[in-house]
Design an enzyme around this catalytic site. Structure first.
Site, PDB file in Angstrom:
ATOM      1  N   TYR A  64       0.815  -1.241   0.124  1.00  0.00           N
ATOM      2  CA  TYR A  64      -0.119   0.026  -0.011  1.00  0.00           C
ATOM      3  C   TYR A  64       0.955   1.237   0.257  1.00  0.00           C
ATOM      4  O   TYR A  64       1.958   1.328   0.858  1.00  0.00           O
ATOM      5  CB  TYR A  64      -0.946   0.107   1.189  1.00  0.00           C
ATOM      6  N   GLU A  66      -0.715   4.967  -0.432  1.00  0.00           N
ATOM      7  CA  GLU A  66      -1.110   6.234  -0.868  1.00  0.00           C
ATOM      8  C   GLU A  66      -0.245   7.234  -0.710  1.00  0.00           C
ATOM      9  O   GLU A  66       0.541   7.401   0.429  1.00  0.00           O
ATOM     10  CB  GLU A  66      -2.402   6.089   0.036  1.00  0.00           C
ATOM     11  N   ASP A 241      -7.317  14.111 -24.214  1.00  0.00           N
ATOM     12  CA  ASP A 241      -7.562  12.704 -23.873  1.00  0.00           C
ATOM     13  C   ASP A 241      -6.531  11.831 -25.075  1.00  0.00           C
ATOM     14  O   ASP A 241      -7.184  11.810 -26.257  1.00  0.00           O
ATOM     15  CB  ASP A 241      -8.705  12.194 -23.759  1.00  0.00           C
ATOM     16  N   THR A 270      -4.148   6.364 -21.526  1.00  0.00           N
ATOM     17  CA  THR A 270      -3.997   5.104 -21.004  1.00  0.00           C
ATOM     18  C   THR A 270      -2.323   4.800 -21.333  1.00  0.00           C
ATOM     19  O   THR A 270      -1.865   5.541 -22.021  1.00  0.00           O
ATOM     20  CB  THR A 270      -4.833   3.993 -21.697  1.00  0.00           C
ATOM     21  N   LYS A 273      -2.878   0.137 -25.123  1.00  0.00           N
ATOM     22  CA  LYS A 273      -3.119   0.509 -26.512  1.00  0.00           C
ATOM     23  C   LYS A 273      -1.996   0.879 -27.479  1.00  0.00           C
ATOM     24  O   LYS A 273      -0.959  -0.276 -27.398  1.00  0.00           O
ATOM     25  CB  LYS A 273      -4.065   1.764 -26.607  1.00  0.00           C
ATOM     26  N   ARG A 279      -1.711  -2.206 -18.780  1.00  0.00           N
ATOM     27  CA  ARG A 279      -3.137  -1.644 -18.492  1.00  0.00           C
ATOM     28  C   ARG A 279      -3.120  -0.610 -17.280  1.00  0.00           C
ATOM     29  O   ARG A 279      -2.796  -1.149 -16.128  1.00  0.00           O
ATOM     30  CB  ARG A 279      -4.355  -2.633 -18.205  1.00  0.00           C
TER      31      ARG A 279
END
Length: 478
Positions: A64, A66, A241, A270, A273, A279
């Protein structure tokens, strides 16, 4: 990385997985077999390298983290700091961006970070903090209306879905369409092309806070310098985008006015692609918005996926190599070859062609819906996805088009001749497919009848090409 090393890594990994849940190991092996034996033409898919894939399968998944580099809410994150710093460094160098935020899990997460960063930067409202603390799924339409009002009735202008935009560009059922009062711009009804004068006129009338550029199914390049002029004229923030064409930007196929990064206030993408990474998502920003974007966690995101950030770093490092520029140019060249292959066979393309990686085929001339065409092609081993065309009479579910992309097969080594053959095979399948009927005897938008022998001859012809360009050559699972 040698073939034997890759084969050993995956063979042993699947053996370990199979000892716990053999059905998952079997499904993984079958997925590789299926991808190896099909023509993958989904524009949003690609094949990541073994190095990228292997990077995701490590103990970074257990952390974790954050917060941001050097400012975590958990202890013991020094190695995550290294990973995130490297990924951001590669991204800044790759795209020439002042700031890169590599934590978003997906493209929609990246867009949400961008939207909230713009609101935080440009709008003063005590409700912003309250909004961040609530569960977004519990908000009613009345809640959203109150929030929009408190934010000053902020407005977003984005490309419409049927013209090639994305759900997150202000589509009303999407969260982007709920956060803002939204309007959409389309394309010229005759040419299917963007008309910048029309976009400018709409922006002057609507006066949006955010002007969104970019696309998921528009087969042409965009003049981002012109879009920035439009945004500046009305005092809007230009958000681009580039999820679909980031690889063409990274590979310097799109430069100057066609490179969004120097012109946009915020650029989202992203990382898979055409960029050929894992991903995930990413936000690039000018210095003005860097501090706001850097608060993506806890503003929008929870714990970043450290193993995926590590894979992003590896993918960005790959994209900085000269070979990636050659790959990106081949992606664009192959799209032209595919389009020319269709046009010489009298198929109808939206905008009449392409100058990026997307070809949008209008299948109504074959008497089919997009759903029927997609299904018939899948039966023949050609993987595509149905997609709306401008002013689509069949709506967003059945559609009248199929969207085709060249990144994946270009990764496999396909060139001009192969893509011309792909166009031939697709036209053959669609020409030998008929729309079915409903139980009541009327025309169906979903059922279809594929001619005898069509699937078999298509798969045979595909196999000849695929065998010459194997997927993950040298990878043999023991």
């Amino acid at each position: 990385m040698t073939d034997s090393l890759v084969s050993s890594a995956y063979t042993q990994a699947l053996e370990v997985i199979g000892q716990v849940e053999p059905r998952i190991a079997d499904a993984t092996r079958q997925e590789l077999a299926d991808q190896r034996s099909s023509l993958k033409l989904i524009a949003s898919e690609n094949y990541a390298s073994p190095a990228v894939l292997l990077t995701m399968g490590t103990w970074f998944s257990d952390k974790y983290a954050e917060g941001t580099v050097g400012h975590r809410f958990y202890a013991g994150c020094q190695n995550v700091d290294t990973v995130e710093s490297l990924a951001a460094e590669h991204a800044r160098e790759l795209f020439g961006a002042p700031y890169a935020y590599v934590q978003p899990h997906s493209g929609i997460d990246a867009n949400l970070v961008a939207f909230w960063s713009i609101l935080a930067n440009r709008v003063e409202s005590p409700y912003l903090e309250k909004m961040q603390a609530k569960n977004v799924n519990e908000l009613t339409e009345a809640d959203w209306e109150t929030l929009r009002h408190e934010f000053g009735n902020q407005r977003l202008l984005g490309m419409s879905l049927d013209a090639g935009g994305h759900l997150t560009h202000g589509f009303r059922p999407n969260i982007s369409g709920k956060m803002f009062h939204q309007q959409q711009y389309g394309t010229d009804p005759e040419t299917g092309l963007l008309d910048y004068d029309v976009v400018a006129a709409k922006a002057r009338e609507f006066k949006p806070l955010v002007l969104v550029a970019g696309y998921s199914a528009y087969p042409r390049r965009v003049d981002f310098a012109r879009m920035r002029e439009i945004a500046d004229e009305v005092g809007a923030v230009l958000m681009v985008d580039m999820a679909h064409f980031a690889g063409l930007v990274a590979g310097k196929v799109f430069t100057g006015d066609e490179d969004p990064v120097p012109h946009a206030h915020i650029t989202t993408t992203t990382t898979h692609k055409s960029l050929r990474g894992p991903r995930g998502g990413m936000v690039l920003a000018q210095e003005e918005f860097a501090a706001d974007v850097d608060r993506g966690c806890p503003m929008v995101l929870g714990g970043p996926l450290s193993h995926v950030m590590a894979a992003k770093a590896v993918a960005f490092a790959e994209a900085r190599q000269s070979s990636f520029k050659a790959y990106a140019q081949q992606v664009a060249d192959n799209a032209k070859s595919l389009a020319e292959g269709f046009l010489t066979r009298d198929a109808t393309l939206v905008t009449g062609g392409t100058d990026n990686h997307i070809v949008l085929l209008d299948v109504s001339s074959f008497g089919l819906t997009g759903r029927q065409a997609e299904s018939a092609l899948l039966d023949a081993g050609v993987v595509t996805n149905r997609n709306s065309v401008p002013a689509d009479p069949n709506g967003a579910w059945y559609t009248s088009g199929i969207r085709l992309g060249t990144p994946a097969l270009t990764t496999r080594g396909f060139g001009h001749d192969e893509f011309d053959k792909v166009a031939e095979l697709i036209v053959d399948v669609l020409s030998n497919t008929e729309a079915g009927t409903t139980k009541a005897g009327g025309p169906s938008k979903a059922s279809y009848v594929l001619g005898d022998g069509v699937a078999e001859r298509t798969k045979a012809a595909s196999a000849e090409m695929l065998d010459k360009h194997p997927l993950y050559p040298g990878l043999v699972l023991g």
